[in-house]
Design a protein around this motif. Sequence first.
Motif, short mmCIF file in Angstrom:
data_model
loop_
_atom_site.label_atom_id
_atom_site.label_comp_id
_atom_site.label_asym_id
_atom_site.label_seq_id
_atom_site.Cartn_x
_atom_site.Cartn_y
_atom_site.Cartn_z
N CYS A 70 54.83 81.64 -82.24
CA CYS A 70 55.84 82.32 -81.42
C CYS A 70 56.71 81.31 -80.69
CB CYS A 70 55.17 83.24 -80.41
SG CYS A 70 54.27 84.61 -81.17
N SER A 71 57.96 81.17 -81.13
CA SER A 71 58.93 80.29 -80.49
C SER A 71 60.30 80.66 -81.04
CB SER A 71 58.61 78.82 -80.80
OG SER A 71 58.84 78.54 -82.16
N THR A 72 61.34 79.90 -80.67
CA THR A 72 62.65 80.13 -81.28
C THR A 72 62.66 79.70 -82.74
OG1 THR A 72 63.38 78.01 -80.42
CG2 THR A 72 63.91 79.96 -79.12
N ALA A 73 61.60 79.02 -83.18
CA ALA A 73 61.45 78.65 -84.60
C ALA A 73 60.21 79.34 -85.17
CB ALA A 73 61.36 77.14 -84.75
N THR A 74 60.05 80.61 -84.87
CA THR A 74 58.87 81.37 -85.30
C THR A 74 58.67 81.28 -86.81
OG1 THR A 74 58.98 82.92 -83.45
CG2 THR A 74 57.93 83.71 -85.45
N SER A 75 57.44 81.07 -87.23
CA SER A 75 57.09 81.09 -88.65
C SER A 75 55.83 81.92 -88.83
CB SER A 75 56.88 79.66 -89.18
OG SER A 75 55.81 79.04 -88.50
N CYS A 76 55.73 82.56 -89.98
CA CYS A 76 54.63 83.49 -90.25
C CYS A 76 53.98 83.16 -91.58
CB CYS A 76 55.15 84.92 -90.29
SG CYS A 76 55.96 85.48 -88.78
N THR A 77 52.67 83.33 -91.63
CA THR A 77 51.93 83.12 -92.88
C THR A 77 50.64 83.95 -92.85
OG1 THR A 77 50.98 81.43 -94.35
CG2 THR A 77 50.67 81.08 -92.00
N PRO A 78 50.22 84.52 -93.98
CA PRO A 78 50.97 84.61 -95.24
C PRO A 78 52.02 85.72 -95.16
CG PRO A 78 48.90 85.78 -95.45
CD PRO A 78 48.90 85.18 -94.07
N THR A 79 53.02 85.64 -96.03
CA THR A 79 54.01 86.70 -96.13
C THR A 79 53.95 87.32 -97.52
OG1 THR A 79 55.74 85.15 -96.79
CG2 THR A 79 55.54 85.63 -94.44
N GLY A 80 54.49 88.51 -97.65
CA GLY A 80 54.44 89.21 -98.93
C GLY A 80 55.22 90.49 -98.86
N THR A 81 54.82 91.48 -99.62
CA THR A 81 55.56 92.75 -99.71
C THR A 81 54.86 93.90 -99.01
OG1 THR A 81 54.52 93.21 -101.85
CG2 THR A 81 56.66 92.09 -101.88
N GLY A 82 53.71 93.63 -98.42
CA GLY A 82 52.95 94.68 -97.76
C GLY A 82 53.44 94.93 -96.34
N GLY A 83 53.84 96.16 -96.05
CA GLY A 83 54.34 96.51 -94.72
C GLY A 83 53.39 97.45 -93.99
N GLY A 84 53.79 97.81 -92.79
CA GLY A 84 52.98 98.73 -91.99
C GLY A 84 53.24 100.18 -92.37
N ILE A 85 54.38 100.72 -91.94
CA ILE A 85 54.82 102.06 -92.31
C ILE A 85 56.20 101.89 -92.94
CG2 ILE A 85 55.45 104.36 -91.50
CD1 ILE A 85 53.54 103.93 -89.15
N GLU A 86 56.35 102.31 -94.19
CA GLU A 86 57.62 102.12 -94.90
C GLU A 86 57.96 103.36 -95.71
OE1 GLU A 86 57.55 98.59 -97.28
OE2 GLU A 86 57.66 97.26 -95.53
N VAL A 87 59.26 103.65 -95.80
CA VAL A 87 59.71 104.71 -96.70
C VAL A 87 59.71 104.18 -98.13
CG1 VAL A 87 61.05 105.98 -94.99
CG2 VAL A 87 62.12 104.07 -96.22
N SER A 88 59.52 105.08 -99.07
CA SER A 88 59.48 104.67 -100.48
C SER A 88 60.85 104.28 -101.00
CB SER A 88 58.91 105.81 -101.33
OG SER A 88 59.70 106.98 -101.21
N SER A 89 61.91 104.83 -100.38
CA SER A 89 63.28 104.42 -100.69
C SER A 89 64.09 104.59 -99.42
CB SER A 89 63.87 105.26 -101.82
OG SER A 89 64.23 106.54 -101.35
N LEU A 90 65.20 103.85 -99.32
CA LEU A 90 65.99 103.89 -98.09
C LEU A 90 66.74 105.19 -97.90
CD1 LEU A 90 67.36 100.23 -97.98
CD2 LEU A 90 65.39 101.21 -96.79
N GLY A 91 66.65 106.11 -98.87
CA GLY A 91 67.25 107.43 -98.72
C GLY A 91 66.33 108.44 -98.07
N VAL A 92 65.06 108.11 -97.86
CA VAL A 92 64.12 109.04 -97.23
C VAL A 92 64.51 109.18 -95.76
CG1 VAL A 92 61.73 109.44 -96.58
CG2 VAL A 92 62.28 108.51 -98.84
#
Length: 324
Positions: free
Chosen positions: A99-121
Motif C-alpha cells: 500500500c503506497s502511491t506505487a501499490t503493487s499486487c500479487t498474484p493477479t488474474g481473472t478471478g473477481g469478487g462479484i462480477e456481472v457476466s457481461s457489461l450489459g447486465v
Amino acid sequence: IAYRLTFAARWAALALPAGAADGVMEINQTLALAGGVVAGDAPGFPVSLDEPGSYVLTSNLSTAALDDPMAVTAVVVSADNVTIDMNGFAISGPTVCSCSTATSCTPTGTGGGIEVSSLGVSGLVVFNGSVSGMPDRGVQAGPNARIYELTVSENGNSGAAAGANSLFDRVISTCNGASGVVLTADGAAEAITARSNKTAGIETGTGAVIGSSTSHGNGGAGIMAGSGSAVHDSTAQNNSGGGIVVGPDGTVRGNAASGNSGAGFSTTGASLVTENKATSNTGVGFSLSAGSGYEGNIASGNSTGTITGGVSLGPNLCDGAVCP
C-alpha cells in the motif's frame, strides 16, 4: 382450517430453493461448494446467479484455497435486477497488495469478487460488506447499479467499477491494483474514501457527480472526472497524478487539493471553477483551460505558481494577496 394453512405453509417451504426464506435466497460457503443456490448453479465457485431477486450472505466466502484461485470469481451475476446483501460478511481471495502511491499486487488474474457476466447486465445492487484479496476486480457491475456501504481493498485490479446511471455511496476503496472507484459514464459517487490505489482514486466518465469524497495518496490523479461532470465538497491530498482533473464543461466547487504531485486543479475545457483551495502542490495551484472561468479560489504555497489560464470572473486569493 388450521390444518389446511399448516399444510400450505409446509408445501410453500418445500417449494423454495435451498437456503431460501421469504423470497430471499442465501449464499454461504457451504452452499457455494454444494451448488444449487439457484436452479442453474453448479457445485463450487463461482456462485452463478441467473435469476433476478434478493440474495443474502450468511457466511464469509473465500476462494483462496481453490486449486486455481487466480482464475475463479466468487459470484457471477447474469440476470438483471439482482440485489446482494452481504450482511456484514466478506468475500476474500489470495491476492496481497503493498500500500503506497506505487501499490503493487500479487498474484493477479481473472478471478473477481462479484462480477456481472457481461457489461450489459443491469441493476445489480451490492451493499453492507467487504471484498478483498481478489486477483481481479473487487466488484464489477453494469449499468443502473448501486454499490454502497462497501469496503473494497487489496484487489488486483480496480476496487469497484460500474456502468452508466450507477450510484456509489459510502464506499471505502484502498490499496487496489488499479483505480479505487470507477464509474464509466453518468451517475454519482458520494462519500467515497479512496486511498493508496495504484492509479486514480476516483475515476468517472461523462456527466457524473462526485461529492463529499476524499482521495489520498493514490498513484494517479486523486479525482479524475469526464466531460460535463461536477465535483463538489471533496478533497484530494498527496496524489501522484495531480489533485482534481475535470474534462470540458465541468463544474468544480468547494474542493481542496493539497500536497499533490502536479497541479492541484486542472481543467481540459470550458469549466466553472469556484471556491476551491489549492495549497502546497508541486505543480501550479490551478491549471485552467482557456475557456474556463474562475472565482473565489485560494492558491497558496504551490511550487510553480498560482493560477494559469482561464478567465477570472471575480476576486481570487493568490499567496495571501488578491490575484493580479
